[in-house]
Design an enzyme around this catalytic site. Structure first.
Site, PDB file in Angstrom:
ATOM      1  N   HIS A  12      -5.216   1.321   7.012  1.00  0.00           N
ATOM      2  CA  HIS A  12      -5.100   0.735   8.357  1.00  0.00           C
ATOM      3  C   HIS A  12      -6.325   1.045   9.243  1.00  0.00           C
ATOM      4  CE1 HIS A  12      -1.176  -0.130   7.021  1.00  0.00           C
ATOM      5  NE2 HIS A  12      -0.550   0.949   7.442  1.00  0.00           N
ATOM      6  N   HIS A  64      -0.652  -4.415   6.522  1.00  0.00           N
ATOM      7  CA  HIS A  64      -0.026  -5.213   7.579  1.00  0.00           C
ATOM      8  C   HIS A  64      -0.788  -5.152   8.901  1.00  0.00           C
ATOM      9  CE1 HIS A  64       1.968  -1.380   8.650  1.00  0.00           C
ATOM     10  NE2 HIS A  64       2.203  -1.908   9.832  1.00  0.00           N
ATOM     11  N   LYS A  86       0.833  -1.197   0.000  1.00  0.00           N
ATOM     12  CA  LYS A  86       0.000   0.000   0.000  1.00  0.00           C
ATOM     13  C   LYS A  86       0.873   1.254   0.000  1.00  0.00           C
ATOM     14  CE  LYS A  86      -0.573   2.163   3.641  1.00  0.00           C
ATOM     15  NZ  LYS A  86       0.707   2.645   4.240  1.00  0.00           N
ATOM     16  N   LYS A 114      -1.624  -8.205  12.427  1.00  0.00           N
ATOM     17  CA  LYS A 114      -1.211  -8.026  13.820  1.00  0.00           C
ATOM     18  C   LYS A 114      -1.961  -8.989  14.736  1.00  0.00           C
ATOM     19  CE  LYS A 114       0.263  -3.216  13.354  1.00  0.00           C
ATOM     20  NZ  LYS A 114       1.614  -3.070  13.835  1.00  0.00           N
TER      21      LYS A 114
HETATM   22  C1  BG6 Z   1       2.816   2.245   7.220  1.00  0.00           C
HETATM   23  C2  BG6 Z   1       2.839   3.727   6.951  1.00  0.00           C
HETATM   24  O1  BG6 Z   1       1.876   1.602   6.400  1.00  0.00           O
HETATM   25  O2  BG6 Z   1       2.472   2.018   8.580  1.00  0.00           O
HETATM   26  C3  BG6 Z   1       3.803   4.436   7.872  1.00  0.00           C
HETATM   27  O3  BG6 Z   1       3.226   3.959   5.611  1.00  0.00           O
HETATM   28  C4  BG6 Z   1       3.506   4.077   9.331  1.00  0.00           C
HETATM   29  O4  BG6 Z   1       3.750   5.851   7.693  1.00  0.00           O
HETATM   30  C5  BG6 Z   1       3.395   2.575   9.505  1.00  0.00           C
HETATM   31  O5  BG6 Z   1       4.556   4.596  10.120  1.00  0.00           O
HETATM   32  C6  BG6 Z   1       2.906   2.229  10.897  1.00  0.00           C
HETATM   33  O6  BG6 Z   1       2.966   0.843  11.068  1.00  0.00           O
HETATM   34  P1  BG6 Z   1       3.158   0.209  12.515  1.00  0.00           P
HETATM   35  O7  BG6 Z   1       2.984  -1.246  12.334  1.00  0.00           O
HETATM   36  O8  BG6 Z   1       4.544   0.605  12.953  1.00  0.00           O
HETATM   37  O9  BG6 Z   1       2.106   0.849  13.383  1.00  0.00           O
END
Ligand code: BG6
Length: 486
Positions: A238, A176, A146, A180
């Protein structure tokens, strides 16, 4: 642990941040767990002319930083990197694709995964060249990182090009957050227990808050971030996925399409924004330089790669409404931001307070039952209840019931470990289907349009704070406040 078949993982953009920070550490952990068959190999592709040894030297330090010390074993790392080969590849060069084909030649029957961790602008061209180099067959899969496009039209165009080479069953659009552990726990809590189901609806739940706050700023990704912004980087994917998991109906099974059908229905039930509701129900902010605990934090406009007149938002708060039988009238408040005062990802479900309390008013304590699902920094689920304080007075105090759903101290899989192994196993449950993605783009479109048409700059907030004041006004207009420090 589910055994997987031998595979080739071909990573486009392997010299980038994601490979070193997420993909290689995730694969290292699966290697240590013994899940990777001996013949599994990783082919790292990048534009630089490097040997495999150069590449490994380039990424090793960074990757190892993302492996917790207690789980790092030098011997295991050594045997892990033997799986990695680096090839120079320019996404526009037929000759480079021919060399890649030569490298992969012996393994026509193997599972072959093409992981596209490049700018989405290159996705279509890469897929076309994979096809013309005869690298795609029934055993191939493609993983798309993404954000997929920057709006519905561009996403659709990319998807159509990718689908002219791979079938939908071979396409893994990654978010992702879906990988989790706490997201799996949230689903288990909802769909593996009967007690929450009658409460999981309007009339019982007063509001839902989803916060995805990061302490980090743009971290050397200025150019990418400035053309993306928080709405496209975090909300459309997300936050949207977390909202779907909270709001979806129980699927008839955990099969990929059954789960995705239910998520899609949620996105389609979201009330579309109008210019008027964009003004009243959304807030965008941008961080400014500040000093926190004696440390100077730069403002967004001073970060490398950022246009000094940029209106790109680094913070978004929204009120979303889901127009269906279960959720009508229940506000979902979503917020995300960079350079915030804390790093936290959590879902807070607040139930209605008592219609009438027979206990004397309890000072400084709102008698609301809440369910907290925290994804980061710690994975925990808590139910907040009121209990009687010991003693002869009938005084209530809030207590936190720890719903430790895993019941073990075992290391939790990182999202990428789970998702990469799901790709090898051909399980699409935790990946985003094209219609889901389109519906999500469609929902954010009016917000993007209104913001783009406005000459107003995003509201400034101090780096290291809890975001712009208007985010507070947005929720307080409904006599609710953001839940902090739970
Ligand atoms: C990514 C974003 O998809 O997710 C980033 O592009 C962000 O900007 C990150 O920092 C956050 O992921 P996590 O798993 O560290 O919360």
């Amino acid at each position: 642990m589910i055994a997987v078949n031998p595979f080739d993982l071909v990573i486009f953009g392997a010299t980038g941040d994601l490979a070193a920070r997420k993909l290689l550490p995730a694969l290292y952990h699966r290697h240590c767990a013994g899940q990777l068959p001996q013949q599994a190999q990783i082919i790292a592709l990048g534009r630089n002319d490097l040997s495999s040894a150069d590449y490994i030297a380039l990424v090793s330090d960074k990757s190892q930083k993302y492996i917790t010390e207690q789980y790092f074993d030098a011997g295991q790392w050594q045997s892990f990197i033997e799986r990695i080969a680096y090839l120079k590849l320019d996404a526009g060069s037929d000759a480079d694709f021919a060399r890649l084909a030569l490298h992969l030649q012996d393994a026509q029957e193997r599972i072959r995964i093409f992981y596209l961790s490049t700018s989405p602008k290159l996705f279509a061209g890469i897929c076309e060249r994979l096809a013309s180099s005869h690298l795609v067959n029934a055993h191939s899969r493609v993983v798309l990182e993404k954000p997929l496009g920057h709006d519905l039209e561009s996403a659709d165009l990319i998807n159509s090009c990718v689908e002219s080479v791979f079938s939908e069953q071979q396409i893994y659009r990654i978010d992702h957050y879906l990988g989790k552990e706490a997201v799996q726990n949230l689903m288990a809590l909802r769909f593996g227990n009967s007690i929450f189901e009658p409460l999981w609806r309007h009339g019982q739940i007063r509001d839902v808050q989803i916060t995805l706050a990061e302490k980090i700023g743009v971290e050397g990704r200025g150019e990418f971030y400035d053309s993306t912004g928080a709405l496209r980087d975090m909300v459309q994917n997300h936050l949207m996925q977390l909202l779907c998991i909270v709001a979806m109906e129980p699927p008839i099974s955990m099969d990929a399409d059954n789960v995705r059908d239910e998520k899609l229905k949620v996105i389609r039930s979201l009330e579309p924004y109008t210019p008027a509701t964009v003004a009243s129900d959304t807030v965008r902010g941008q961080y400014r330089a500040s000093r926190v605990d004696g440390v100077d934090l730069p403002g967004y406009l001073e970060e490398a790669g950022i246009d000094s007149t940029s209106h790109t938002e680094t913070f978004v708060a929204l009120k979303a409404k889901i127009n269906n039988w279960r959720w009508s009238g229940v506000p979902f408040y979503l917020r995300t931001g960079k350079c915030m005062h804390e790093h936290v990802t959590e879902v807070v479900i607040s139930f209605y307070s008592l219609p009438h309390s027979i206990y004397p008013a309890v000072e400084k304590c709102e008698s609301v039952n809440r369910l907290y699902i925290q994804l980061q920094p710690h994975e925990r689920v808590e139910l907040h209840l009121m209990a009687k304080q010991a003693g002869d007075k009938n005084i209530l105090k809030p207590v936190k019931l720890d719903l430790d759903l895993t019941g073990s101290n075992e290391r939790h899989l990182d999202a990428y470990e789970r998702l990469l192994m799901d790709v090898v196993r051909g399980n699409q449950t935790l990946f985003v289907r094209r219609d889901e993605l389109n519906a999500a783009w469609k929902w954010v479109a009016p917000i993007m349009q209104s913001w783009a048409a406005s000459s107003e700059a995003p509201e400034p907030y101090a780096a290291g704070s809890s975001g712009p004041d208007r985010a507070g006004d947005l929720i307080e207009a409904d006599s609710v406040g953001w839940i902090e420090d739970c």
